[in-house]
Motif scaffolding. Sequence first.
Motif, PDB file in Angstrom:
ATOM      1  N   LEU A   1      44.148 -18.089  -4.185  1.00 47.34           N
ATOM      2  CA  LEU A   1      43.846 -19.047  -5.245  1.00 47.34           C
ATOM      3  C   LEU A   1      45.100 -19.391  -6.048  1.00 47.34           C
ATOM      4  N   ARG A   2      45.264 -20.694  -6.348  1.00 48.79           N
ATOM      5  CA  ARG A   2      46.434 -21.157  -7.101  1.00 48.79           C
ATOM      6  C   ARG A   2      46.006 -22.220  -8.117  1.00 48.79           C
ATOM      7  N   LEU A   3      45.095 -21.843  -9.014  1.00 42.94           N
ATOM      8  CA  LEU A   3      44.691 -22.774 -10.065  1.00 42.94           C
ATOM      9  C   LEU A   3      45.763 -22.824 -11.158  1.00 42.94           C
ATOM     10  N   ASN A   4      45.478 -23.524 -12.239  1.00 44.89           N
ATOM     11  CA  ASN A   4      46.496 -23.767 -13.256  1.00 44.89           C
ATOM     12  C   ASN A   4      46.883 -22.530 -14.049  1.00 44.89           C
ATOM     13  N   SER A   5      45.977 -21.541 -14.123  1.00 47.11           N
ATOM     14  CA  SER A   5      46.265 -20.340 -14.902  1.00 47.11           C
ATOM     15  C   SER A   5      45.688 -19.127 -14.201  1.00 47.11           C
ATOM     16  N   GLU A   6      46.236 -17.951 -14.527  1.00 43.46           N
ATOM     17  CA  GLU A   6      45.725 -16.722 -13.940  1.00 43.46           C
ATOM     18  C   GLU A   6      44.301 -16.436 -14.409  1.00 43.46           C
ATOM     19  N   GLU A   7      43.980 -16.848 -15.620  1.00 43.91           N
ATOM     20  CA  GLU A   7      42.600 -16.668 -16.098  1.00 43.91           C
ATOM     21  C   GLU A   7      41.631 -17.508 -15.277  1.00 43.91           C
ATOM     22  N   GLN A   8      42.021 -18.743 -14.948  1.00 46.66           N
ATOM     23  CA  GLN A   8      41.184 -19.573 -14.089  1.00 46.66           C
ATOM     24  C   GLN A   8      41.041 -18.960 -12.696  1.00 46.66           C
ATOM     25  N   ASN A   9      42.149 -18.450 -12.167  1.00 48.18           N
ATOM     26  CA  ASN A   9      42.102 -17.800 -10.855  1.00 48.18           C
ATOM     27  C   ASN A   9      41.130 -16.620 -10.869  1.00 48.18           C
ATOM     28  N   ALA A  10      41.225 -15.791 -11.898  1.00 48.12           N
ATOM     29  CA  ALA A  10      40.362 -14.614 -11.991  1.00 48.12           C
ATOM     30  C   ALA A  10      38.902 -15.013 -12.156  1.00 48.12           C
TER      31      ALA A  10
END
Length: 329
Positions: free
Chosen positions: A285-294
Amino acid sequence: MNKYDSYNDNLTEEAEAFDSQIKERVANGHLPDLTHAKDCNYFYNNPWRRKAYVDLDFGEQFKLINASLKKHSSTQDGQLNILEMGCGPGYLSLELARAGHKVTGVDLSDDCIEVALNTAKQHSPELLGTSLNYFCDDFFAKDFFEHFDAIVFLGALHHFPQQQQVHERCIELLKPNGLFVCHEPVRDRVTKGNAIFFSLLTSLLKFTGNYYQNQASLPQGQALKSEVDRVFNQIRYELEDGEKQQSVNDNEAGFSEIQPMLKRYYDELDFQWRYAFFHEVIGGLRLNSEEQNAQLARYLRDMDKLLCEEKVLSPTEFFFIGTPKNSDN
């Protein structure tokens, strides 16, 4: 003297495959420790890439195994003498020892055992030699001078082509009323439906720029069918020529070989189908933020469970705990 002189050619090749893998991983910052795991960008699509994914995937496996051991233990305090077979770099053995058990980890790979020892020395040195020991050896050849309350296989049982001999050996090593535990991938349960869903999910992530790979266009027609066939082989961990991706013994046993032996040798205490796809995806996963990824990783984990429960997807891993037949448990 070669460190694998006591192994046959097959076991030597198996051990060397995992030697090569763990040496490269550790050299690039990997720490196989559930408690002290850290983000590691060396991994491009693996739950070990982020601590949050480690907790979601491997951490959940540990909690399930530990809780089941304590629930079904015949000891008053639930603290067991455990053998983990195929312990790899030792993260499960280490965590079980931290939970109060006495643990022996055994693996074919000398480099995996060296990493396991070094990790324990760094983060839990007080456990080594008392409640935690590691050995590089062949499960069938090693002399064990004790019997165990439990034997655990985490992603290792499917590497054994001789399933009957494995369980006969386990019965020899278990105490009366001992526990046999396994948590295993079973790639023979991958269906074309699984491959279609996996291809849909990863293609959408790639096309929208939210995956470790980018995809400028979406396949259509015959190209789409070819892509599904490729993904089908990929998630079965097979190359196009049918060879195995990880090691010579990877996927030597599927559910069709494992399950009859479990029924033959053990009285089932618990059986759970687990998941179909999420651990193959979340590391990419490579979304905009690590919080979004999690957050997305958690969503995919929970959706995976629902899809398996509703029989939309075929689960491709399972958990089992049992006690040898004819025991008094």
